[in-house]
Scaffold this motif. Structure first.
Motif, PDB file in Angstrom:
ATOM      1  N   ARG A 176       1.942   4.944  14.456  1.00  0.00           N
ATOM      2  CA  ARG A 176       1.204   4.882  13.190  1.00  0.00           C
ATOM      3  C   ARG A 176       1.919   4.066  12.109  1.00  0.00           C
ATOM      4  O   ARG A 176       1.427   3.954  10.997  1.00  0.00           O
ATOM      5  N   ILE A 177       3.102   3.573  12.406  1.00  0.00           N
ATOM      6  CA  ILE A 177       3.790   2.745  11.406  1.00  0.00           C
ATOM      7  C   ILE A 177       4.186   1.399  12.012  1.00  0.00           C
ATOM      8  O   ILE A 177       4.293   1.273  13.235  1.00  0.00           O
ATOM      9  N   LEU A 182       8.869   3.236   4.301  1.00  0.00           N
ATOM     10  CA  LEU A 182       7.515   3.022   4.827  1.00  0.00           C
ATOM     11  C   LEU A 182       6.644   2.209   3.883  1.00  0.00           C
ATOM     12  O   LEU A 182       5.626   1.652   4.282  1.00  0.00           O
ATOM     13  N   ILE A 183       7.018   2.185   2.617  1.00  0.00           N
ATOM     14  CA  ILE A 183       6.147   1.557   1.609  1.00  0.00           C
ATOM     15  C   ILE A 183       6.085   0.049   1.808  1.00  0.00           C
ATOM     16  O   ILE A 183       7.113  -0.607   1.972  1.00  0.00           O
ATOM     17  N   ASP A 184       4.869  -0.457   1.780  1.00  0.00           N
ATOM     18  CA  ASP A 184       4.686  -1.903   1.865  1.00  0.00           C
ATOM     19  C   ASP A 184       4.866  -2.482   0.452  1.00  0.00           C
ATOM     20  O   ASP A 184       3.986  -2.370  -0.404  1.00  0.00           O
ATOM     21  N   ASP A 244       4.899  12.454   7.947  1.00  0.00           N
ATOM     22  CA  ASP A 244       5.991  13.265   8.496  1.00  0.00           C
ATOM     23  C   ASP A 244       6.962  12.334   9.228  1.00  0.00           C
ATOM     24  O   ASP A 244       6.663  11.854  10.320  1.00  0.00           O
ATOM     25  N   VAL A 245       8.088  12.063   8.584  1.00  0.00           N
ATOM     26  CA  VAL A 245       9.054  11.120   9.171  1.00  0.00           C
ATOM     27  C   VAL A 245      10.154  11.838   9.963  1.00  0.00           C
ATOM     28  O   VAL A 245      11.089  11.204  10.441  1.00  0.00           O
ATOM     29  N   ARG A 246      10.045  13.138  10.112  1.00  0.00           N
ATOM     30  CA  ARG A 246      11.125  13.866  10.789  1.00  0.00           C
ATOM     31  C   ARG A 246      11.364  13.397  12.229  1.00  0.00           C
ATOM     32  O   ARG A 246      12.520  13.342  12.655  1.00  0.00           O
ATOM     33  N   PRO A 247      10.297  13.002  12.964  1.00  0.00           N
ATOM     34  CA  PRO A 247      10.595  12.466  14.312  1.00  0.00           C
ATOM     35  C   PRO A 247      11.472  11.216  14.262  1.00  0.00           C
ATOM     36  O   PRO A 247      12.268  10.981  15.176  1.00  0.00           O
ATOM     37  N   GLU A 289      -2.197   5.647  -4.003  1.00  0.00           N
ATOM     38  CA  GLU A 289      -2.477   5.812  -2.567  1.00  0.00           C
ATOM     39  C   GLU A 289      -1.279   5.347  -1.733  1.00  0.00           C
ATOM     40  O   GLU A 289      -0.873   6.001  -0.778  1.00  0.00           O
ATOM     41  N   ILE A 290      -0.749   4.178  -2.089  1.00  0.00           N
ATOM     42  CA  ILE A 290       0.364   3.599  -1.310  1.00  0.00           C
ATOM     43  C   ILE A 290       1.566   4.541  -1.332  1.00  0.00           C
ATOM     44  O   ILE A 290       2.161   4.846  -0.305  1.00  0.00           O
ATOM     45  N   LEU A 291       1.902   5.012  -2.517  1.00  0.00           N
ATOM     46  CA  LEU A 291       3.062   5.913  -2.622  1.00  0.00           C
ATOM     47  C   LEU A 291       2.814   7.212  -1.866  1.00  0.00           C
ATOM     48  O   LEU A 291       3.653   7.672  -1.095  1.00  0.00           O
ATOM     49  N   GLN A 292       1.631   7.798  -2.092  1.00  0.00           N
ATOM     50  CA  GLN A 292       1.425   9.134  -1.527  1.00  0.00           C
ATOM     51  C   GLN A 292       1.183   9.098  -0.022  1.00  0.00           C
ATOM     52  O   GLN A 292       1.523  10.039   0.684  1.00  0.00           O
ATOM     53  N   ASN A 293       0.617   7.999   0.475  1.00  0.00           N
ATOM     54  CA  ASN A 293       0.498   7.882   1.941  1.00  0.00           C
ATOM     55  C   ASN A 293       1.872   7.917   2.574  1.00  0.00           C
ATOM     56  O   ASN A 293       2.083   8.553   3.614  1.00  0.00           O
ATOM     57  N   ALA A 294       2.821   7.234   1.948  1.00  0.00           N
ATOM     58  CA  ALA A 294       4.192   7.227   2.483  1.00  0.00           C
ATOM     59  C   ALA A 294       4.800   8.624   2.361  1.00  0.00           C
ATOM     60  O   ALA A 294       5.381   9.157   3.314  1.00  0.00           O
TER      61      ALA A 294
END
Ligand code: RM4
Ligand code: MN
Ligand code: MN
Length: 424
Positions: A29-30, A351-353, A380-383, A371-376
Motif C-alpha cells: 500500500r505504500i 510516508l508523506i508525499d 499502521d507502520v508497525r510492520p 488529507e495528506i497528513l492524516q492519511n500518513a
C-alpha cells in the motif's frame, strides 16, 4: 547481563509468518518501502543515563528493583535495550551523576554492547557535597562572579569528561531564573549568562557543539533565563555556529506550536535536536507519544521536510535523545515504548508525499493538505518497524521478549531489590 542472539532469533522465528503477511500488506500500500526501511534501520536514539532508574517526584519515589547501581550497570541496561531494538546505540551522560573513574575501561565496556557516548550534560541546578558556593540563586547568571566562575569551570570539566569518552556535544540546561517579581534584573541575568556561556564556548573542541536547552518554568516559577526558544536562539546566535537550540518537548507552555518552532530553527540552521518525551501539563517527562502522538508526528513531518530541504543527514545532523522519567513503569519497558513511538512518528512522516503537500499548500487546498497528513498518520507502520528490526537482528517484539525471558527478575537477582540509580 546480556541477552543471547539465539534467544532473539528463536523468538522472532515464532512470529515470522504472521509478520510476513502483515508486512506484505503494508508494503503493497505504500510506494517507497525500501527507502523507508533503510532510514528506519539507520535511525538511532540516545538513551539518557538518568532515565534507567525509577524516577520520582518531590512527594516520593517508588523504586522498582534491579536498578543500575553504577555507570557500568547503566551501560549494561542500554546494552540490553540496544540488543532488543538495535535503535538505542548510544548513552547520554549527566555529570556529576555519572562520572567515569576509568575512561578506557568504560569505553571498551560500552563498545562490547555497540554503545557510543552521546552529548554530555552539565548540572548546575543542584549543589553537590563539598561544593564551595551555592546555586540557590542561579549559576551562569549569578550576581556573584565567583559562583559564575565555579559553574563555568564545571561545564569545562564536563567537556573534558566528554572528550575522553568520544562525545561531541555539551548540553546545557540551566534552572537559572527567579521566583518572585523584583528578584532579578532580567537583562543583567541575560548578560551574565551570555558572558559565562562565551567562556564555555571558547573551551569547546573544534568538532564539538553546544546545545542550549530552554524551559519555561520549574524550579523557578516567575522567570527562567533561558525560558523559551527565542531566548535560547538569542544566546545561540550570539555565541556562534557551534551553538544550537535544543528542544525538549516538555519544556513549553501549554499548546505551544512546537512543530512551527522546529521548522523555523531548522530554517536558521539553529536546531540542535531533541529531548523526546510527552506531557499533558508541563515537564511531565512521560513516555514519548503516550499523550499526543499526533503532535510527535507533526514535528517529524517538519523535521523530514526540513532535513530534506536543507540536505541534512537524518541520522547524524540532528541529535536524537530521550529525556524521560518513569514513576510507575519499568524504566526499560518505558524506554522501549518511547523508542517505538519516535520511530513510528518518523516512519509516518516518511510516508508523506512532499511534492503533493507543497502543491496543496500552493493552491491553498486546506482540506487536501489535511488529507495528506492524516492519511500518513493513520497508516499502521508497525510492520515496517518490525521488518527493520528483523533485518537488524533485533527482536520483532522487544517488550514481549523482555517479559518472556524475565529480564527484570534477572536484573533484580543480580543487583538486588532495593537499588537506587543516580539521577532525579
Ligand atoms: C531538566 C532538563 C534537562 C535534564 C534535567 C534532569 O528539566 O530537561 O535536560 O537534564 O531535567
Ligand atoms: Mn531535557
Ligand atoms: Mn525537563
Amino acid at each position: 547481563m546480556r541477552i543471547d542472539q539465539s534467544v532473539i532469533n528463536e523468538h522472532n522465528q515464532q512470529y515470522i509468518s504472521k509478520h510476513k503477511d502483515e508486512f506484505g500488506y503494508t508494503a503493497s500500500r505504500i510506494n517507497n518501502t525500501e527507502a523507508i526501511l533503510e532510514k528506519l534501520i539507520a535511525f538511532q536514539i540516545a538513551i539518557p543515563s538518568w532515565a534507567l532508574g525509577t524516577g520520582g517526584t518531590r512527594f516520593g519515589r517508588f523504586s522498582g528493583g534491579g536498578e543500575p547501581r553504577s555507570l557500568e550497570e547503566k551501560i549494561a541496561d542500554v546494552g540490553l535495550l540496544h540488543a532488543l531494538n538495535k535503535s538505542s546505540g548510544s548513552i547520554s551522560l549527566h555529570i556529576p551523576w555519572d562520572i567515569p573513574t576509568d575512561y578506557a575501561s568504560i569505553k571498551s565496556l560500552a563498545s562490547t554492547y555497540g554503545i557510543t557516548f552521546d552529548a554530555v550534560n552539565s548540572n548546575t541546578f543542584q549543589d553537590q557535597p563539598h561544593q564551595a558556593l551555592s546555586y540557590k540563586f542561579g549559576s551562569l547568571q549569578h550576581v556573584d562572579k565567583g559562583v559564575r566562575k565555579q559553574a563555568i569551570e564545571h561545564n569545562i570539566d564536563v567537556i573534558k569528561h566528554g572528550v575522553a569518552l568520544g562525545s561531541k556535544a555539551l548540553s546545557v540546561w540551566l534552572s537559572d531564573g527567579s521566583c518572585f517579581p523584583g528578584q532579578l534584573n532580567f537583562s543583567n541575568a541575560f548578560k551574565n549568562t551570555l558572558e559565562s556561556l562565551e567562556e564555555i564556548y571558547a573551551a569547546l573542541p573544534s568538532d564539538w557543539k553546544m546545545y542550549i536547552e530552554y524551559k519555561a518554568f520549574e524550579p523557578n516559577f516567575y522567570s527562567t533565563t533561558v525560558g523559551d526558544w527565542g531566548q535560547s536562539y538569542l544566546f545561540t546566535s550570539k555565541l556562534g555556529d557551534k551553538a544550537k537550540t535544543l528542544v525538549d518537548l516538555g519544556h513549553h507552555l501549554p499548546n505551544a506550536n512546537i512543530e512551527q518552532i522546529v521548522s523555523l530553527l531548522m530554517m536558521e540552521n539553529k536546531l540542535a535536536g531533541f529531548h523526546f518525551n510527552d506531557s499533558k501539563y508541563g515537564d511531565d517527562d512521560l513516555t514519548a507519544g503516550s499523550i499526543n502522538p499526533y503532535q510527535l508526528f507533526l514535528i517529524f513531518n517538519e523535521l523530514v521536510q526540513g532535513m530534506n530541504d536543507h540536505n541534512m543527514s537524518h541520522e547524524t545532523d540532528l541529535s536524537w535523545m530521550i529525556d524521560a522519567s518513569h514513576n510507575v513503569k519499568d524504566p526499560l519497558e518505558d524506554l522501549m515504548q518511547s523508542v517505538e513511538a519516535i520511530k513510528i512518528a518518523y516512519a509516518q512522516a516518511l510516508l508523506i508525499d512532499a511534492e503533493m503537500l507543497k502543491s496543496a499548500q500552493q493552491k491553498n487546498d486546506v482540506a487536501m493538505a489535511q488529507e495528506i497528513l492524516q492519511n500518513a498518520f493513520r497508516t499502521d507502520v508497525r510492520p515496517l518497524l518490525r521488518e527493520a528490526r528483523i533485518r537488524l537482528g533485533a527482536s520483532i517484539n522487544p517488550i514481549e521478549l523482555f517479559r518472556k525471558v524475565k529480564l527484570r527478575d534477572l536484573l533484580i537477582s543480580e543487583r538486588g531489590k532495593n537499588t537506587i540509580a543516580t539521577g532525579l
